[in-house]
Design a protein around this motif. Structure first.
Motif, PDB file in Angstrom:
ATOM      1  N   ILE A 204       0.626  -0.857   0.165  1.00  0.00           N
ATOM      2  CA  ILE A 204       0.177   0.253   0.142  1.00  0.00           C
ATOM      3  C   ILE A 204       0.863   1.019  -0.382  1.00  0.00           C
ATOM      4  CG2 ILE A 204      -1.518   2.012   1.058  1.00  0.00           C
ATOM      5  CD1 ILE A 204      -2.170  -1.178   2.637  1.00  0.00           C
ATOM      6  N   LEU A 205       1.802   1.092   0.841  1.00  0.00           N
ATOM      7  CA  LEU A 205       3.139   2.748   0.785  1.00  0.00           C
ATOM      8  C   LEU A 205       3.551   2.688  -0.126  1.00  0.00           C
ATOM      9  CD1 LEU A 205       3.847   2.479   4.437  1.00  0.00           C
ATOM     10  CD2 LEU A 205       2.590   3.725   3.773  1.00  0.00           C
ATOM     11  N   PHE A 206       3.437   1.796  -0.680  1.00  0.00           N
ATOM     12  CA  PHE A 206       4.868   1.702  -2.092  1.00  0.00           C
ATOM     13  C   PHE A 206       3.918   2.118  -3.620  1.00  0.00           C
ATOM     14  CE2 PHE A 206       6.141  -0.450  -5.897  1.00  0.00           C
ATOM     15  CZ  PHE A 206       7.277  -0.123  -6.699  1.00  0.00           C
ATOM     16  N   LEU A 208       1.311   4.459  -3.133  1.00  0.00           N
ATOM     17  CA  LEU A 208       1.171   5.792  -2.749  1.00  0.00           C
ATOM     18  C   LEU A 208       2.511   6.581  -2.927  1.00  0.00           C
ATOM     19  CD1 LEU A 208      -0.563   5.348   0.880  1.00  0.00           C
ATOM     20  CD2 LEU A 208      -2.255   6.058  -1.503  1.00  0.00           C
ATOM     21  N   ARG A 209       3.791   6.198  -2.444  1.00  0.00           N
ATOM     22  CA  ARG A 209       4.680   6.295  -3.276  1.00  0.00           C
ATOM     23  C   ARG A 209       4.562   6.112  -4.672  1.00  0.00           C
ATOM     24  NH1 ARG A 209       8.695   8.567  -0.434  1.00  0.00           N
ATOM     25  NH2 ARG A 209       8.209   7.956   1.282  1.00  0.00           N
ATOM     26  N   LEU A 210       4.402   6.116  -5.981  1.00  0.00           N
ATOM     27  CA  LEU A 210       4.196   5.479  -7.354  1.00  0.00           C
ATOM     28  C   LEU A 210       3.395   6.967  -7.033  1.00  0.00           C
ATOM     29  CD1 LEU A 210       4.418   1.848  -8.363  1.00  0.00           C
ATOM     30  CD2 LEU A 210       6.055   3.642  -8.559  1.00  0.00           C
ATOM     31  N   GLY A 211       2.545   7.340  -6.825  1.00  0.00           N
ATOM     32  CA  GLY A 211       1.316   8.271  -6.491  1.00  0.00           C
ATOM     33  C   GLY A 211       2.326   9.911  -6.668  1.00  0.00           C
ATOM     34  N   SER A 212       3.139   9.887  -5.662  1.00  0.00           N
ATOM     35  CA  SER A 212       3.195  11.311  -6.136  1.00  0.00           C
ATOM     36  C   SER A 212       5.731  10.663  -6.867  1.00  0.00           C
ATOM     37  CB  SER A 212       4.278  11.753  -4.459  1.00  0.00           C
ATOM     38  OG  SER A 212       4.831  10.435  -4.062  1.00  0.00           O
ATOM     39  N   PHE A 213       5.243  10.087  -7.418  1.00  0.00           N
ATOM     40  CA  PHE A 213       7.010   9.501  -8.185  1.00  0.00           C
ATOM     41  C   PHE A 213       7.925  11.233  -8.691  1.00  0.00           C
ATOM     42  CE2 PHE A 213       8.970   8.185 -11.437  1.00  0.00           C
ATOM     43  CZ  PHE A 213      10.053   6.863 -10.852  1.00  0.00           C
ATOM     44  N   LEU A 214       6.756  11.480  -9.492  1.00  0.00           N
ATOM     45  CA  LEU A 214       7.294  12.719 -10.003  1.00  0.00           C
ATOM     46  C   LEU A 214       7.506  13.927  -9.030  1.00  0.00           C
ATOM     47  CD1 LEU A 214       5.721  12.628 -14.023  1.00  0.00           C
ATOM     48  CD2 LEU A 214       8.213  11.619 -13.186  1.00  0.00           C
ATOM     49  N   ASP A 215       6.707  13.613  -7.631  1.00  0.00           N
ATOM     50  CA  ASP A 215       6.990  15.010  -6.978  1.00  0.00           C
ATOM     51  C   ASP A 215       7.853  14.703  -6.448  1.00  0.00           C
ATOM     52  OD1 ASP A 215       6.241  17.226  -5.901  1.00  0.00           O
ATOM     53  OD2 ASP A 215       4.443  16.269  -4.724  1.00  0.00           O
ATOM     54  N   ILE A 270      -1.912   1.049 -12.378  1.00  0.00           N
ATOM     55  CA  ILE A 270      -1.155   0.732 -12.538  1.00  0.00           C
ATOM     56  C   ILE A 270      -0.494  -0.833 -11.958  1.00  0.00           C
ATOM     57  CG2 ILE A 270       0.940  -0.492 -13.875  1.00  0.00           C
ATOM     58  CD1 ILE A 270       0.418   2.064 -15.760  1.00  0.00           C
ATOM     59  N   ALA A 271       0.063   0.217 -10.750  1.00  0.00           N
ATOM     60  CA  ALA A 271       0.414  -0.370  -9.364  1.00  0.00           C
ATOM     61  C   ALA A 271      -0.685  -0.934  -8.630  1.00  0.00           C
ATOM     62  CB  ALA A 271       0.985   0.075  -8.855  1.00  0.00           C
ATOM     63  N   ASN A 272      -1.426  -0.616  -8.271  1.00  0.00           N
ATOM     64  CA  ASN A 272      -2.605  -1.158  -7.800  1.00  0.00           C
ATOM     65  C   ASN A 272      -2.976  -2.721  -9.188  1.00  0.00           C
ATOM     66  OD1 ASN A 272      -5.150  -0.892  -5.770  1.00  0.00           O
ATOM     67  ND2 ASN A 272      -6.361  -1.114  -6.892  1.00  0.00           N
ATOM     68  N   CYS A 278      -1.526  -9.544  -7.243  1.00  0.00           N
ATOM     69  CA  CYS A 278      -0.822 -10.484  -7.190  1.00  0.00           C
ATOM     70  C   CYS A 278      -1.645 -11.105  -5.333  1.00  0.00           C
ATOM     71  CB  CYS A 278       1.334 -10.110  -6.772  1.00  0.00           C
ATOM     72  SG  CYS A 278       1.435  -9.654  -8.186  1.00  0.00           S
ATOM     73  N   GLY A 279      -2.782 -11.019  -5.915  1.00  0.00           N
ATOM     74  CA  GLY A 279      -3.515 -10.944  -4.032  1.00  0.00           C
ATOM     75  C   GLY A 279      -3.406 -10.855  -3.256  1.00  0.00           C
ATOM     76  N   GLU A 280      -2.576  -9.018  -3.366  1.00  0.00           N
ATOM     77  CA  GLU A 280      -2.605  -7.984  -1.957  1.00  0.00           C
ATOM     78  C   GLU A 280      -4.055  -7.416  -2.641  1.00  0.00           C
ATOM     79  OE1 GLU A 280      -0.663  -8.308   0.202  1.00  0.00           O
ATOM     80  OE2 GLU A 280       0.366  -9.595  -0.391  1.00  0.00           O
ATOM     81  N   GLU A 281      -4.190  -6.387  -1.213  1.00  0.00           N
ATOM     82  CA  GLU A 281      -5.490  -5.777  -1.294  1.00  0.00           C
ATOM     83  C   GLU A 281      -5.798  -4.256  -2.163  1.00  0.00           C
ATOM     84  OE1 GLU A 281      -6.882  -4.821   2.646  1.00  0.00           O
ATOM     85  OE2 GLU A 281      -6.375  -7.492   3.013  1.00  0.00           O
TER      86      GLU A 281
END
Length: 284
Positions: A204-206, A208-215, A270-272, A278-281
């Motif tokens: 989940i944190l990964f 969310l971090r991708l959401g601010s990848f360019l920030d 994409i990450a979600n 992969c079976g994660e929420e």
């Protein structure tokens, strides 16, 4: 819930109205509504300018450093702190790694300058005493990106462990007892119990971090930029400040910001999807 709802409405949703500026030739004396439409003119200018690929490359590389270096280090630090059994020592170390988070980037940049400058910097003075020549850390294009990452790690790695430590506190201790009875080593307990137990939090944190990848944050990079390392250090955040605020090109800078947000949204989706496969929420 009411104060939280009011906060998000006022500061997250109402400002979305300003995205119209990216599609207009905004004139302050006309206002947002009366300014004439420009369509995708500002986006064509962004993608067609000679510096676009330089900005995109620098932002992507620093974003990858953030995701592939900084993020795993916060996990490793949390795992190390979790293995400390002496409570007083654990709290002391936690305090040490949390404190830099509360320092401003101006202070961090000042400390970096004192340590690394060639004009009396501590590191260069030590190198001179050891018989080595001075190193131009602050103006070196090769040292700029590693220096940015090291600053991020020192300032925020400790603060980033808080959520992971909270997740680790919820791991069932009986699992460790059963593993010890079966002869599992500390590393085997870490690999087969601890990491699987916090895997969903990591995912989940990964995402969310991708959401601010360019920030990447404006202050840190702006304070470390100079005329020599600008070719490897200029990113979209500093470009928006230079063009949007200093030159008054508000519509164009809004288009750049909207492009960043769109890329972040695409990466999150994409990450979600991958997390779901992969079976994660995931996050939704």
């Amino acid at each position: 819930m009411f104060p939280g709802i009011v906060y998000f409405v006022l500061f997250k949703y109402v400002p979305l109205w300003g995205l119209l500026m990216a599609f207009k030739n905004y004139q302050p004396f006309l206002g947002l509504v009366k300014s004439e439409w420009a369509g995708f003119q500002h986006f064509h200018r962004l993608f067609g300018m000679s510096d676009f690929w330089m900005l995109f490359r620098n932002t992507i590389i620093l974003g990858l450093y953030n995701v592939l270096v900084f993020f795993p280090i916060t996990i490793c630090l949390a795992l190390l702190l979790n293995e400390v059994r002496k409570e007083m020592f654990k709290r002391f170390v936690q305090t040490l790694v949390y404190v830099p988070h509360f320092l401003s980037w101006v202070v961090i940049a000042g400390i970096t300058y004192v340590l690394l400058t060639t004009e009396g910097g501590i590191i260069n003075e030590l190198l001179k005493l050891l018989g080595y020549g001075q190193v131009e850390f602050l103006t070196s294009t090769e040292a700029f990106r590693p220096l940015i990452v090291l600053q991020m790690i020192w300032k925020d790695a400790g603060w980033g462990t808080i959520i992971f430590l909270a997740a680790l506190a919820g791991v069932n201790l009986q699992l460790y007892e059963a593993a010890r009875i079966d002869g599992a080593s500390r590393f085997q307990q870490l690999w087969h119990i601890t990491l699987p137990s916090i895997r969903s939090v990591i995912v989940i944190l990964f995402i969310l971090r991708l959401g601010s990848f360019l920030d990447l944050g404006f202050e840190q990079i702006f304070l470390m930029l100079n005329a020599v390392n600008r070719e490897v250090g200029e990113v979209f955040d500093t470009y928006v400040y230079r063009v949007g605020l200093q030159q008054g090109q508000f519509s164009y800078s809004t288009a750049v910001g909207l492009f960043k947000s769109a890329v972040g949204l695409i990466l999150v989706v994409i990450a979600n999807k991958i997390a779901k496969w992969c079976g994660e929420e995931g996050i939704y």
